[in-house]
Design a protein around this motif. Sequence first.
Motif, PDB file in Angstrom:
ATOM      1  N   GLU A  23      27.947 -49.371 -29.161  1.00  0.00           N
ATOM      2  CA  GLU A  23      27.949 -50.319 -28.110  1.00  0.00           C
ATOM      3  C   GLU A  23      26.809 -51.309 -28.317  1.00  0.00           C
ATOM      4  O   GLU A  23      26.881 -52.526 -28.271  1.00  0.00           O
ATOM      5  N   VAL A  24      25.624 -50.826 -28.910  1.00  0.00           N
ATOM      6  CA  VAL A  24      24.460 -51.919 -29.214  1.00  0.00           C
ATOM      7  C   VAL A  24      25.025 -52.777 -30.377  1.00  0.00           C
ATOM      8  O   VAL A  24      24.904 -53.834 -30.348  1.00  0.00           O
ATOM      9  N   LEU A  25      25.622 -52.170 -31.363  1.00  0.00           N
ATOM     10  CA  LEU A  25      26.575 -52.853 -32.569  1.00  0.00           C
ATOM     11  C   LEU A  25      27.313 -53.914 -31.956  1.00  0.00           C
ATOM     12  O   LEU A  25      27.223 -55.142 -32.293  1.00  0.00           O
ATOM     13  N   ASP A  26      28.083 -53.389 -30.896  1.00  0.00           N
ATOM     14  CA  ASP A  26      28.865 -54.675 -30.457  1.00  0.00           C
ATOM     15  C   ASP A  26      28.195 -55.659 -29.676  1.00  0.00           C
ATOM     16  O   ASP A  26      28.660 -56.701 -29.506  1.00  0.00           O
ATOM     17  N   GLY A  27      27.275 -55.462 -29.032  1.00  0.00           N
ATOM     18  CA  GLY A  27      26.482 -56.360 -28.233  1.00  0.00           C
ATOM     19  C   GLY A  27      25.469 -57.221 -29.222  1.00  0.00           C
ATOM     20  O   GLY A  27      25.075 -58.051 -28.386  1.00  0.00           O
ATOM     21  N   LEU A  28      25.537 -56.765 -30.460  1.00  0.00           N
ATOM     22  CA  LEU A  28      24.551 -57.612 -31.253  1.00  0.00           C
ATOM     23  C   LEU A  28      25.068 -59.209 -31.285  1.00  0.00           C
ATOM     24  O   LEU A  28      26.478 -59.251 -31.729  1.00  0.00           O
ATOM     25  N   GLY A  44      25.057 -63.484 -35.675  1.00  0.00           N
ATOM     26  CA  GLY A  44      24.281 -63.789 -36.875  1.00  0.00           C
ATOM     27  C   GLY A  44      22.973 -62.820 -36.992  1.00  0.00           C
ATOM     28  O   GLY A  44      22.361 -62.702 -38.011  1.00  0.00           O
ATOM     29  N   GLU A  45      23.135 -61.756 -36.133  1.00  0.00           N
ATOM     30  CA  GLU A  45      22.166 -60.571 -36.303  1.00  0.00           C
ATOM     31  C   GLU A  45      22.838 -59.168 -36.485  1.00  0.00           C
ATOM     32  O   GLU A  45      22.258 -58.372 -36.078  1.00  0.00           O
ATOM     33  N   ARG A  46      24.191 -59.437 -36.798  1.00  0.00           N
ATOM     34  CA  ARG A  46      24.967 -58.093 -37.137  1.00  0.00           C
ATOM     35  C   ARG A  46      24.270 -57.101 -38.150  1.00  0.00           C
ATOM     36  O   ARG A  46      23.776 -57.887 -39.107  1.00  0.00           O
ATOM     37  N   ARG A  47      24.045 -55.992 -37.983  1.00  0.00           N
ATOM     38  CA  ARG A  47      23.723 -54.844 -39.022  1.00  0.00           C
ATOM     39  C   ARG A  47      24.927 -53.711 -39.112  1.00  0.00           C
ATOM     40  O   ARG A  47      25.609 -53.620 -38.394  1.00  0.00           O
ATOM     41  N   GLY A  48      24.347 -53.053 -40.162  1.00  0.00           N
ATOM     42  CA  GLY A  48      25.421 -51.965 -40.142  1.00  0.00           C
ATOM     43  C   GLY A  48      24.953 -50.818 -39.272  1.00  0.00           C
ATOM     44  O   GLY A  48      23.837 -50.879 -38.720  1.00  0.00           O
ATOM     45  N   TYR A  49      25.915 -49.807 -39.167  1.00  0.00           N
ATOM     46  CA  TYR A  49      25.472 -48.741 -38.213  1.00  0.00           C
ATOM     47  C   TYR A  49      24.474 -47.806 -38.529  1.00  0.00           C
ATOM     48  O   TYR A  49      23.670 -47.523 -37.513  1.00  0.00           O
TER      49      TYR A  49
END
Length: 127
Positions: free
Chosen positions: A30-35, A38-43
């Motif tokens: 859910e944190v990943l989905d909310g990033l 431009g600030e996406r990161r891997g799991y």
Amino acid sequence: MPSKERPRPTAAELTILRVLWTRGPSTVNEVLDGLPRGERRGYTTVLKLLQIMFDKGLVGRRRDGKAHVYRARLRESQARKRLTAELIDGVFQGSAAKLAMQALSSKTPSPEDLEEVRRLLDELEES
């Protein structure tokens, strides 16, 4: 005995805290989905950051089945206040007025922002 102050969050940690402040308690996915895009990161990167943040006391966590659900332990208002104080002291020699003037001259404020500043100044004058 006064409570121990939490460490200052890094830029990456602030990005994750913003997600938690907006969404509330969240799993890593859910944190990943909310990033922001431009600030996406891997799991695994987000998981590691959350583990570090847990160790620092910036987030709490509880088990929900096989996943952990993380929540911010640092309120957004606390973070803003602390980071603003550090900015005022470190960059503007302790002058809140210099910070305000720089902020207002760096980007044209909206009419709503200007009205909010006027309201705050009026409240400060009255107190």
